[in-house]
Design a protein around this motif. Structure first.
Motif, PDB file in Angstrom:
ATOM      1  N   UNK A  33      -1.183 -11.044  12.271  1.00 19.88           N
ATOM      2  CA  UNK A  33      -2.250 -11.275  11.289  1.00 19.88           C
ATOM      3  C   UNK A  33      -2.437 -10.062  10.384  1.00 19.88           C
ATOM      4  N   UNK A  34      -2.502  -8.871  10.987  1.00 14.65           N
ATOM      5  CA  UNK A  34      -2.703  -7.654  10.200  1.00 14.65           C
ATOM      6  C   UNK A  34      -1.509  -7.369   9.286  1.00 14.65           C
ATOM      7  N   UNK A  35      -0.321  -7.846   9.685  1.00 14.44           N
ATOM      8  CA  UNK A  35       0.887  -7.607   8.887  1.00 14.44           C
ATOM      9  C   UNK A  35       1.243  -8.799   8.005  1.00 14.44           C
ATOM     10  N   UNK A 173      -4.560   0.561  15.608  1.00 14.73           N
ATOM     11  CA  UNK A 173      -3.246   0.597  14.946  1.00 14.73           C
ATOM     12  C   UNK A 173      -2.619   1.967  15.194  1.00 14.73           C
ATOM     13  N   UNK A 174      -1.462   1.979  15.836  1.00  9.39           N
ATOM     14  CA  UNK A 174      -0.820   3.243  16.214  1.00  9.39           C
ATOM     15  C   UNK A 174       0.126   3.723  15.125  1.00  9.39           C
ATOM     16  N   UNK A 175       0.184   5.034  14.967  1.00  8.81           N
ATOM     17  CA  UNK A 175       1.154   5.638  14.051  1.00  8.81           C
ATOM     18  C   UNK A 175       2.527   5.575  14.694  1.00  8.81           C
ATOM     19  N   UNK A 189      -1.907   7.364   6.244  1.00 12.90           N
ATOM     20  CA  UNK A 189      -1.707   6.899   7.620  1.00 12.90           C
ATOM     21  C   UNK A 189      -1.343   5.416   7.635  1.00 12.90           C
ATOM     22  N   UNK A 190      -0.755   4.997   8.735  1.00 21.16           N
ATOM     23  CA  UNK A 190      -0.333   3.599   8.874  1.00 21.16           C
ATOM     24  C   UNK A 190      -1.538   2.654   8.829  1.00 21.16           C
ATOM     25  N   UNK A 191      -2.606   3.004   9.562  1.00 21.08           N
ATOM     26  CA  UNK A 191      -3.796   2.148   9.618  1.00 21.08           C
ATOM     27  C   UNK A 191      -4.421   2.000   8.231  1.00 21.08           C
ATOM     28  N   UNK A 210       1.405   0.628  -0.615  1.00 18.79           N
ATOM     29  CA  UNK A 210       2.742   0.040  -0.702  1.00 18.79           C
ATOM     30  C   UNK A 210       3.813   1.108  -0.492  1.00 18.79           C
ATOM     31  N   UNK A 211       3.610   2.275  -1.083  1.00 24.11           N
ATOM     32  CA  UNK A 211       4.573   3.376  -0.953  1.00 24.11           C
ATOM     33  C   UNK A 211       4.804   3.711   0.517  1.00 24.11           C
ATOM     34  N   UNK A 212       3.710   3.785   1.275  1.00 29.52           N
ATOM     35  CA  UNK A 212       3.815   4.108   2.706  1.00 29.52           C
ATOM     36  C   UNK A 212       4.543   2.998   3.474  1.00 29.52           C
ATOM     37  N   UNK A 213       4.146   1.730   3.234  1.00 34.48           N
ATOM     38  CA  UNK A 213       4.680   0.641   4.046  1.00 34.48           C
ATOM     39  C   UNK A 213       6.114   0.272   3.656  1.00 34.48           C
TER      40      UNK A 213
END
Length: 682
Positions: A33-35, A173-175, A189-191, A210-213
């Motif tokens: 869901x989060x992704x 949400x873990x890094x 951060x990922x979260x 977006x750059x991070x993901x």
């Protein structure tokens, strides 16, 4: 807490039915869901009309004055207008085919509309309208995510559900990326990135998220590839071929033509792989006519010298027969026996041949994919080569490598693949590229003509045939279709059979039996048929050196890579050849394809332009199993990030303490959980 293990129905409002509805979207867990990221955003931030440019998309809030006016065109089409006061600027708002809004628009009401701004007319053509105060409170001033939904899953409900999931589980949400990489590229951060992808406050939020993901997604994919490569090299012990290099050089010297620099380079890479104790896992790509078959013959000869059998797998029986003939011509003088194993053999022929293969009497076996699927037993299989099997995914490639006692494997393709896609789709493999054409191979003159030139084309084909040459005419359909106004093979065959007489015309298409196809191709190859009318059956690998003309009717209906493959069927005999593209394109993309084909004959340049025009999914085919389904990254745009991520992944995987270092341990755990080679991966 592992969010992938928490079912989505722990959230309020998700009962059994909603759980099933979400499952149809691929959402089973909280992590899913989060992704489940939006594919675009609706911008409800208010625009200052004094600064808005003509033609710009604007969102404004204003007070209705006057009554809506509706004009009908027929029973269903309508045009409604109303006047709106936006901070003292009086504008007209137009809605097309939304007359149902008339009863909701009252003088004095405050509404929000979005649409195209026409500055000179002080007019907005609305495509979104918010009337109720509640709607306006929820949307105005924000970027609203837009998700792919079904009729059973409403957009507003899904937005609310995702928000609730972040409130309850966002803190868990873990890094996964090492801090060194996060700091190197100044990533958020990922979260935070995951949250802002769903609920950005502005464009900069969305850009950073977006750059991070994108980096994370491409890095994790390349990490899998680099890990597979490392494991393969260090743990999969292959055949260590021992052969006399002097004999191989004598074989190369005995060829009718010298190798190009590129052929020498890739041959050296392949021979090094054969001698190494690890199993070869290499892709050999080269343009049509660049000389891959000769390189394959050298590898098969070296494999034979070391006491092993070789197998060559091809996609069609026609191609199997042609490869058998060309390899036999090269290898038979050196005492090697080349055989062909195809489905059209009689039971006795097949039984006898299987016995020869099992006893080691056949040195090279050429066949279709049945070669590895059926119970074909080799006495000592040392090298498997596959031709035009670029649609194999990671899992299928792994299965092929398991045949025999860990034989070396070489994949060949004449479909040039841009570097970005090659390192993605074939990331676990080494890639060799023949980027140079043999000397004396003349470029093929390519022309784009309109359909009214057809009578002149027929005369040109006749002229070439009277010189002793042959021609292909390719059509996109077999029989007449009422839905598509395309030239079809049957109709063209009947027309040209009359117009070309006494020149013989043949017909080849996919609905014919294997025996019928082979007979037509034999007649064409032996010049008993001078003009071959065909669908794209001839696209891959057919070799008729005497053919000098390729005509493609309705050429704008074909992809660039396909057109380039078809063009490569001519110009194989050293004589001047031409490719004529007959098309009246109805789209800009069709015009662009015709333009590209007439500008260049470089397959790698064509593949790059093809990727730009169609995107990676269509470039390789929608069902291409080798192409990962990225959620955020777009290979057409993010190729530079991909190359950086690949380099970083190789650096991380090859660290001596990769598995035990606390910084990289989450990555190692991720690899251990990933089903490398399973359907979800390839």
């Amino acid at each position: 807490m592992n969010l992938a293990d928490i079912p989505v129905d722990v959230l309020p409002g998700v009962g059994e039915q909603k759980k099933q509805d979400l499952s149809e979207l691929g959402i089973e867990s909280i992590a899913d869901l989060l992704e489940y990221y939006p594919y675009r955003y609706e911008d409800y931030r208010l625009t200052d009309l004094t600064e808005a440019s003509d033609g710009e998309k604007v969102t404004v809030q204003g007070r209705v004055y006057g009554q809506p006016s509706v004009r009908w065109y027929g029973k269903k089409k309508s045009r409604m207008t109303v006047k709106l006061d936006v901070n003292g600027i009086h504008i007209h708002v137009i809605w097309f085919n939304q007359a149902y809004l008339k009863d909701k628009l009252h003088a004095g009401n405050t509404i929000v509309i979005s649409g195209k701004w026409e500055r000179n007319r002080l007019q907005v053509t609305a495509d979104r309208t918010l009337i109720s105060e509640r709607e306006q409170e929820r949307h105005v001033g924000r970027l609203q995510p837009v998700y792919s939904v079904t009729s059973a899953v409403k957009m507003s409900w899904l937005r609310k559900l995702i928000y609730e999931a972040f409130v309850k589980y966002g803190g868990h949400i873990k890094e996964i990326l090492p801090q060194e990489l996060i700091q190197r590229y100044k990533l958020i951060s990922r979260a935070k990135a995951m949250y802002l992808l769903h609920f950005p406050k502005g464009k900069e939020d969305g850009r950073q998220a977006r750059r991070r993901m994108v980096y994370e997604e491409l890095f994790l994919y390349e990490l899998k590839m680099m890990w597979l490569k490392k494991v393969h090299r260090t743990e999969v012990k292959g055949v260590s071929h021992e052969f006399d290099m002097k004999q191989v050089k004598e074989f190369i010297s005995g060829l009718a033509f010298p190798l190009t620099g590129a052929q020498k380079r890739v041959t050296r890479e392949i021979l090094q792989d054969l001698r190494a104790p690890a199993q070869m896992n290499r892709l050999l790509q080269g343009d049509v006519g660049s000389g891959k078959t000769v390189v394959a013959a050298i590898a098969l000869y070296a494999n034979y010298l070391s006491g092993y059998q070789g197998a060559l797998m091809v996609p069609t029986e026609i191609l199997a027969d042609q490869h058998t003939a060309s390899l036999a011509e090269l290898l038979t003088p050196y005492g090697m026996k080349v055989v062909s194993l195809t489905g059209s053999m009689t039971a006795k022929e097949r039984r006898d041949l299987l016995g020869q293969i099992q006893m080691g009497l056949a040195d090279v076996v050429v066949g279709t994919h049945a070669l590895i699927q059926e119970p074909v037993t080799f006495r000592r299989l040392g090298l498997v080569i596959t031709d035009e099997q670029h649609r194999f995914g990671v899992k299928q490639r792994a299965l092929l490598r398991e045949k025999g006692e860990v034989p070396d494997v070489l994949f060949m393709t004449a479909t040039p693949i841009p570097r970005t896609l090659a390192i993605t789709v074939f990331g676990e493999m080494d890639v060799s590229t023949i980027d140079e054409m043999p000397a004396g191979r003349q470029p093929i003159d390519t022309y784009w003509v309109k359909k009214d030139m057809w009578p002149r084309i027929v005369q040109y084909i006749k002229k070439e045939c009277t010189k002793g040459h042959q021609a292909y005419v390719i059509c996109p359909l077999i029989e007449e279709s009422e839905k598509l106004d395309l030239q079809n093979a049957q109709e063209v065959f009947e027309q040209l059979a009359v117009e070309m007489s006494p020149i013989r015309v043949g017909l080849l298409h996919g609905r014919m039996s294997a025996t019928e196809k082979e007979e037509v191709m034999r007649l064409f190859a032996e010049n008993e048929v001078q003009v071959l009318i065909s669908t794209t059956v001839v696209e891959v690998g057919v070799n008729v050196p005497n053919a000098t003309v390729m005509v493609v009717y309705d050429a704008d209906r074909f992809g660039l890579a396909q057109l380039h493959q078809l063009r490569g069927r001519v110009g194989r005999g050293g004589g001047a050849s031409s490719c004529i593209l007959v098309a009246d394109p109805k789209s800009e993309a069709g015009v662009e394809r015709m333009r590209v084909m007439t500008e260049t004959t470089d397959g790698f340049e064509i593949s790059r332009r093809d990727l730009e025009l169609r995107g990676p999914g269509d470039f390789l085919g929608v069902k291409q199993s080798g192409l990962p389904d990225f959620k955020v990254a777009d290979l057409s745009e993010d190729f530079r990030v991909l190359e950086i991520a690949r380099s970083d992944a190789a650096e991380v995987v090859n660290q001596p303490n990769f598995q035990s270092n606390p910084e990289t341990q989450p990555l190692f755990e991720y690899l251990m959980k990933a089903e490398l080679g399973a359907t979800s991966f390839d």
